[in-house]
Scaffold this motif. Structure first.
Motif, short mmCIF file in Angstrom:
data_model
loop_
_atom_site.label_atom_id
_atom_site.label_comp_id
_atom_site.label_asym_id
_atom_site.label_seq_id
_atom_site.Cartn_x
_atom_site.Cartn_y
_atom_site.Cartn_z
N ILE A 194 0.84 -1.20 0.00
CA ILE A 194 0.00 0.00 0.00
C ILE A 194 0.88 1.25 0.00
O ILE A 194 0.58 2.24 -0.69
N ARG A 195 1.98 1.21 0.74
CA ARG A 195 2.90 2.36 0.76
C ARG A 195 3.46 2.62 -0.63
O ARG A 195 3.51 3.78 -1.09
N PHE A 196 3.86 1.55 -1.31
CA PHE A 196 4.37 1.73 -2.67
C PHE A 196 3.27 2.28 -3.59
O PHE A 196 3.53 3.11 -4.45
N MET A 197 2.04 1.81 -3.38
CA MET A 197 0.92 2.31 -4.19
C MET A 197 0.73 3.81 -3.97
O MET A 197 0.54 4.58 -4.93
N MET A 198 0.78 4.25 -2.71
CA MET A 198 0.56 5.66 -2.42
C MET A 198 1.71 6.51 -2.95
O MET A 198 1.50 7.65 -3.38
N GLU A 199 2.92 5.97 -2.93
CA GLU A 199 4.06 6.70 -3.53
C GLU A 199 3.84 6.88 -5.02
O GLU A 199 4.12 7.95 -5.58
N TYR A 200 3.35 5.82 -5.67
CA TYR A 200 3.10 5.93 -7.11
C TYR A 200 1.99 6.94 -7.37
O TYR A 200 2.08 7.74 -8.31
N LYS A 201 0.94 6.94 -6.55
CA LYS A 201 -0.17 7.89 -6.71
C LYS A 201 0.36 9.32 -6.58
O LYS A 201 0.02 10.21 -7.38
N SER A 202 1.21 9.55 -5.57
CA SER A 202 1.80 10.87 -5.39
C SER A 202 2.65 11.26 -6.59
O SER A 202 2.66 12.41 -7.03
N HIS A 203 3.31 10.28 -7.15
CA HIS A 203 4.18 10.50 -8.32
C HIS A 203 3.38 11.01 -9.51
O HIS A 203 3.75 12.00 -10.14
N ILE A 204 2.26 10.38 -9.80
CA ILE A 204 1.50 10.78 -10.99
C ILE A 204 0.73 12.07 -10.75
O ILE A 204 0.47 12.84 -11.68
N GLU A 205 0.37 12.35 -9.49
CA GLU A 205 -0.36 13.59 -9.20
C GLU A 205 0.54 14.81 -9.30
O GLU A 205 0.11 15.88 -9.73
N SER A 206 1.82 14.65 -8.91
CA SER A 206 2.74 15.78 -8.93
C SER A 206 3.53 15.86 -10.22
O SER A 206 4.34 16.77 -10.39
N ASP A 207 3.31 14.91 -11.12
CA ASP A 207 4.07 14.84 -12.36
C ASP A 207 5.57 14.81 -12.08
O ASP A 207 6.37 15.43 -12.77
N PHE A 208 5.92 14.11 -11.02
CA PHE A 208 7.31 14.01 -10.58
C PHE A 208 8.09 13.18 -11.60
O PHE A 208 7.65 12.13 -12.01
N THR A 209 9.24 13.67 -12.03
CA THR A 209 9.93 13.01 -13.13
C THR A 209 11.04 12.06 -12.71
O THR A 209 11.46 11.20 -13.47
N SER A 210 11.58 12.20 -11.50
CA SER A 210 12.64 11.28 -11.09
C SER A 210 12.04 9.96 -10.64
O SER A 210 10.85 9.86 -10.40
N SER A 211 12.86 8.93 -10.51
CA SER A 211 12.35 7.60 -10.18
C SER A 211 11.87 7.54 -8.74
O SER A 211 12.39 8.21 -7.86
N THR A 212 10.84 6.75 -8.51
CA THR A 212 10.34 6.50 -7.16
C THR A 212 10.80 5.10 -6.75
O THR A 212 11.53 4.44 -7.47
N SER A 213 10.34 4.65 -5.57
CA SER A 213 10.73 3.32 -5.09
C SER A 213 10.30 2.24 -6.07
O SER A 213 10.94 1.21 -6.21
N ILE A 214 9.17 2.46 -6.73
CA ILE A 214 8.74 1.55 -7.79
C ILE A 214 9.05 2.23 -9.12
O ILE A 214 8.66 3.37 -9.36
N ASN A 215 9.77 1.55 -9.97
CA ASN A 215 10.20 2.11 -11.25
C ASN A 215 8.99 2.30 -12.16
O ASN A 215 8.53 1.36 -12.81
N THR A 216 8.47 3.50 -12.23
CA THR A 216 7.25 3.77 -13.00
C THR A 216 7.50 3.87 -14.50
O THR A 216 6.56 4.06 -15.26
N GLN A 217 8.75 3.79 -14.91
CA GLN A 217 9.03 3.84 -16.34
C GLN A 217 8.71 2.52 -17.03
O GLN A 217 8.58 2.46 -18.24
N ASN A 218 8.58 1.46 -16.25
CA ASN A 218 8.36 0.13 -16.81
C ASN A 218 6.92 -0.28 -16.54
O ASN A 218 6.53 -0.50 -15.38
N ASN A 219 6.12 -0.40 -17.60
CA ASN A 219 4.72 -0.76 -17.42
C ASN A 219 4.55 -2.14 -16.81
O ASN A 219 3.56 -2.41 -16.12
#
Length: 655
Positions: A145-170
């Motif tokens: 759930i923590r990783f999920m919330m980090e990803y949610k924060s990532h897409i909401e802020s349009d953050f471009t650097s990598s998060t704990s879960i590599n969002t560049q890989n579908n």
């Protein structure tokens, strides 16, 4: 000039020979690969865990991958040694060895630490997410759930650097979505998370990721979403119904129907229901089964009954049976008319219609069923599986004494081994129904009649009968009881040696041989995967060479799940081949069209196979996945229980 012509002629010969040269090179590469893996496959058939752990850390990726696949299929007692090998290996599929085994608390914590440290390692992320999604505990659930919330924060802020879960890989994101949805379905989550998951599904970059976020709710029929999430799903369906990925529409139909959400009705129009894909049509019928019934549902059912796919129509009839008390007179008259005047209905569909008729006109339905049993040209005498379906219809409509009389009539009109076996299996499946008031003389007399036919196939069924009716031992003849005991001993004698792949046979088949299954409704063409499932492909080739699948029916059809066949009753076989096949589950997912092997537990595989009607990731890593359907999806969708295999052929990759 003459020299140029000679040169041109030589060039043409060279070009003409290129395809064969390429083919020979591919053949040599494949043969070398088989030779390389021979020791691994022998260790697999011997279930030699120590040898496989050595192979697992090999620098050769083919050897390492094959060893990890084998380790995933056995209960390795060397827990610490397995984790040491995980750290030493860089095989992308090594995590698959943990997906179906029970993990200790400290091992789960170790995996979670590795996941946190693997922000740029796609394969490690994918593997550990899959393990935690299937086997994690409540602490793992919180971490996902923590990783999920980090990803949610990532897409909401349009953050471009990598998060704990590599969002560049579908593929990583799909694994996260599936892990979260499965973990929440198993461990539970707070209602506040429901809208978050809906939001992530709506904005998923690909259709498979979209479906993965919703899979846990679809899989867990008991899951209840909060009103905010339900309204979000309803709005999503309202605004984007036509554009939605088909699997997502299926999930929305199922989830919204379980909550009786009114937004669903606006989309199930006559036009949509008539033209929808069979999977969505069946899902609609299943949904109506669950919902409180009103005029909307009868209209939808009427449309489903006009669908060209028989599975859709049967799902609609089953929903009608559930709500028979609420059906209008117009609807009831339509059903009765179709049963009595429409000769084009297939047997299975006709029987479901009669069951529906029996809910509001028992005498008429009983009369129709009796006519079928007394007609020598009846469809039930053409297929033993239809006998079981027919008897199930009688049992649901008529009293017990009539069911017994019908069974006796069928046994007298077609005193053949397949008919006797079908009757005996029906008795086994309805032990409570027949045995609740004791076993009367008429029932026992029919059993004795069936027992008078010498047959190894019947012997196997009698073993099951003896388990269903232990009291029968006191009443049956000594000769029949002795036969049952002999059959039990014979049936239990299975080889403890697992089938070893036939390396020469696999070399001749090539890396992707074609398997063609012919039925009366069309052909299914599949590609096999010898390198991931060498023993399974060997077994199939041996069975096919002896034509043992021919005549075997698709004995189990579960709509929107699987079509299963492969029981062997020819010659001296008693349902299964004379060998045991090792479980060869791999990293491949059970998507629509995947070809799997039926199993009763680790290393119990034999001749039975199934083809997936739709994606079912809960089977991943638990069953052998040894091929995929390439042609014949339209045939797959119209298969009905009892459809026999007319022919079965394996064609080498080199032909």
């Amino acid at each position: 000039m003459r020299q140029k012509k000679v040169e041109l002629f030589i060039l043409m010969l060279v070009l003409m020979g290129l395809p064969n040269g390429i083919l020979n090179a591919q053949s040599d590469d494949y043969r070398n690969q088989i030779s390389l893996l021979e020791d691994v496959w022998i260790a697999t058939s011997e279930r030699n865990e120590l040898a496989l752990l050595d192979f697992a850390v090999s620098s050769n990726p083919d050897i390492s991958n094959a060893a990890w696949r084998a380790l995933a299929n056995m209960d390795v007692a060397l827990g610490s040694a397995l984790f040491d090998a995980l750290q030493q290996s860089d095989s992308p599929i090594r995590w698959n060895a943990l997906t179906i085994r029970s993990l200790q608390t400290e091992q789960l914590r170790q995996l979670e630490n590795w996941l946190s440290d693997a922000s740029s390692d796609d394969q490690t992320q994918i593997g550990i997410l899959n393990v935690l999604g299937q086997n994690g505990d409540p602490v793992s659930n919180d971490i996902l759930i923590r990783f999920m919330m980090e990803y949610k924060s990532h897409i909401e802020s349009d953050f471009t650097s990598s998060t704990s879960i590599n969002t560049q890989n579908n593929q990583v994101l799909k694994s996260l979505a599936l892990a979260v949805s499965r973990s929440l379905a198993r461990n539970g989550g707070s209602a506040e998370l429901d809208p978050v998951i809906v939001n992530l599904a709506q904005y998923a970059p690909t259709a498979p990721i979209q479906a993965s976020w919703l899979y846990g709710w679809y899989r867990n029929a008991e899951a209840r979403l909060n009103n905010e999430a339900l309204n979000m799903l309803g709005d999503w369906a309202t605004n984007e119904w036509v554009e939605l990925f088909g699997l997502t529409r299926q999930y929305l139909i199922a989830i919204l129907s379980r909550h009786n959400h009114t937004d669903l009705y606006t989309h199930l129009t006559d036009e949509y229901v008539l033209t929808t894909h069979p999977l969505e049509g069946v899902e609609t019928g299943l949904a109506i089964n669950l919902m409180p019934f009103d005029s909307h549902h009868e209209r939808i059912i009427m449309s489903l009954l006009k669908h060209e796919n028989p599975q859709v129509r049967i799902a609609a009839i089953q929903a009608s049976i559930t709500h028979a008390e609420q059906l209008t007179e117009v609807f009831r008259h339509k059903i009765e008319t179709e049963i009595t005047t429409t000769p084009t209905l297939n047997a299975a569909e006709w029987l479901w219609n009669v069951q529906l008729l029996g809910r509001f006109d028992q005498d008429k339905a009983t009369e129709l069923l009796a006519e079928i049993a007394n007609n020598n040209e009846s469809f039930i005498y053409s297929n033993s599986h239809l006998i079981e379906a027919y008897l199930s219809s009688v049992r649901r409509i008529a009293p017990r004494e009539i069911t017994l009389q019908v069974m006796k009539t069928i046994s007298e009109r077609d005193a053949s081994e397949p008919t006797y076996r079908a009757i005996l299996q029906f008795m086994n499946q309805n032990a409570t129904y027949f045995g609740r008031d004791g076993l009367d003389s008429e029932f026992l007399g029919l059993v004795e009649t069936i027992g008078s036919v010498p047959s190894r196939r019947l012997d196997v069924t009698f073993v099951t009968f003896n388990s269903s009716y232990p009291v029968a031992k006191e009443h049956l003849s000594n000769a029949l009881n002795q036969r049952i005991e002999q059959a039990r001993e014979s049936w239990s004698e299975r080889s403890e040696t697992l089938l070893v792949p036939d390396f020469d046979l696999l070399a001749s088949l090539g890396p992707a041989p074609k398997w063609i299954i012919e039925t009366a409704v069309g052909s299914l063409e599949l590609r096999l995967d010898p390198l991931r499932s060498p023993a399974t492909v060997t077994a199939l080739a041996l069975i096919t060479k002896e034509d043992l699948h021919i005549g075997s029916p698709f004995h189990r059809i579960v709509p929107n799940f699987v079509a299963q066949a492969g029981e062997l009753w020819q010659g001296d076989n008693n349902g299964s081949p004379y060998f045991r096949v090792p479980t060869e589950a791999s990293e491949k997912s059970f998507v629509r069209g995947a070809l799997g092997v039926a199993s009763a537990g680790s290393d119990t595989e034999g001749s039975q196979f199934f083809i997936m009607l739709m994606w079912a990731p809960h089977l991943d890593g638990r069953y052998t996945n040894f091929g995929y359907l390439t042609e014949g999806f339209d045939v797959l969708d119209v298969l009905l229980q009892g459809e026999p295999i007319l022919n079965s052929t394996i064609i080498s990759s080199y032909e």
